[in-house]
Design a protein around this motif. Structure first.
Motif: not given
Length: 409
Positions: A75-76, A80, A82-83, A86-88, A213, A217
């Protein structure tokens, strides 16, 4: 003059010439040897420890797996932001889905058994309660107005079927043993339900572990997973780090490591920073030294040091190499000599002091030092003249004179 006389005269002249030569070389005063020299004087000194370090993020998350699995979704990508949550990357959940479904069926079946056992116990208790009430009613019907047993004449008036019904109710009364058995069955069914619920919980957790996930962050630094391929157990699938806070990790030799302290101030420099430098503080010193094996054998022991940067500039990226300068001591007005004045014999330090135009070998005790000067704590006094770059040919008592330009008169 005879030949013998000429021979005597020649021998005497040879002896005289030899005597004149000896006098010329050894009898006349020798010229003093010119040497570079310096003066012992009080100065302000700062002792520093230098090392090479590597920039690392303070906070870092690595997504790893213990067993290979097929990657379903990445997903990344590198770079990127990310928070948290969030799914990686997600792995194939086909088997996990089936295990969750099977566990859920087990819970439903166990719940049905509990419901049945509860209903059975409720019916038995209801029947027992009804039988007890009926028995009490028949007992009241067999008493007189004052509660005593009715007379034979009165009892003869009671229908015969009342007595028969009373006996029938007593026979149908549920025994305590039957109730206890039903309660035991209900308890066992509840334990089985709890076990089924835990199995479902484990299956759900295992499924959740296949979807990784972000726990923080930050910025994605590495992505080593590809959709459709099996995961690697050696490499992290994804690496995330917070680039707003950086540390520098360095290795110091035994001597330098013994001089530093927690909270010590550090200056960080790098080619990427140019003339700019970054300040830092020592926040961690490894409790033990480590020797790393190499082709030549084990290296000298080193101690790991972690330095927190006060403000990490954007130019410093994770993995960059930097120069570490740690201030370990600062003194004012200490007696010092240039480093090139010192020489060692065994484990002792010496200098050649110039005393009345002659060399005087002097043992000294040293304190802090830097690249150019060394503190002298005993053996010399302010104003003493010492030889720089002493030669192994020097000896005690040799005549010397400072070279012009040495700064010593």
């Amino acid at each position: 003059m005879t030949k013998r006389l000429w021979w005597i005269i020649g021998a005497m002249l040879s002896v005289l010439a030899l005597a004149l030569s000896v006098w010329w070389f050894w009898g006349r005063p020798q010229d003093p040897l010119k040497v570079k020299a310096g003066v012992v004087a009080p100065i302000s000194m700062q002792e520093d420890v230098y090392a090479t370090g590597s920039v690392v993020p303070v906070s870092r998350q690595e997504v790893r797996v213990l067993t290979p699995g097929r990657v379903e979704k990445v997903a990344v990508k590198v770079g990127d932001a990310v928070q948290v949550g969030q799914i990686l990357v997600a792995l194939d959940t086909t088997l996990a889905d089936a295990q969750v479904a099977q566990a859920r069926v087990g819970v439903e079946a166990a719940q049905a058994v509990v419901n049945t056992a509860q209903a059975n116990l409720d019916e038995l208790k209801k029947a027992q309660s009804a039988a007890k009430s009926a028995t009490e009613s028949f007992n009241v019907a067999g008493k007189g107005p004052d509660g005593a047993d009715a007379e034979d004449g009165v009892s003869s008036l009671l229908p015969d079927f009342i007595s028969e019904q009373k006996n029938s109710v007593q026979e149908s009364l549920v025994s305590p043993a039957v109730i206890a058995q039903a309660e035991g069955a209900l308890a066992q069914s509840k334990v089985a339900l709890k076990q089924a619920q835990e199995i479902l919980k484990v299956a759900q957790v295992q499924k959740g572990q296949l979807v990784h996930k972000a726990g923080m962050a930050g910025t994605v630094l590495e992505v080593n997973a590809q959709e459709g391929n099996l995961t690697s157990v050696q490499l992290p699938l994804v690496v995330v780090a917070d680039l707003s806070e950086m540390n520098v990790e360095a290795q110091l030799n035994e001597v330098d490591a013994g001089k530093i302290r927690l909270g010590g101030k550090v200056t960080i420099s790098s080619k990427m920073l140019g003339e700019q430098s970054v300040q830092g503080t020592i926040v961690e010193i490894a409790p033990t030294a480590v020797s790393k094996p190499s082709i030549q054998g084990s290296s000298s022991p080193t101690v790991g040091v972690k330095i927190r940067l006060e403000k990490a500039p954007l130019e410093l990226k994770p993995g960059f190499t930097v120069t570490v300068e740690i201030v370990v001591a600062t003194k004012e007005g200490v007696l010092a000599v240039p480093q090139e004045a010192l020489f060692q014999e065994g484990n002792k330090n010496y200098v050649y002091k110039i005393q009345a135009g002659r060399l005087e070998k002097t043992e000294v005790t040293i304190g802090i030092g830097n690249d150019t000067h060394q503190e002298i704590t005993s053996g010399l006094t302010a104003g003493d003249k010492v030889v720089l770059d002493p030669s192994t040919d020097f000896s005690e008592g040799m005549l010397v004179t400072p070279e012009a330009g040495s700064g010593v008169s």
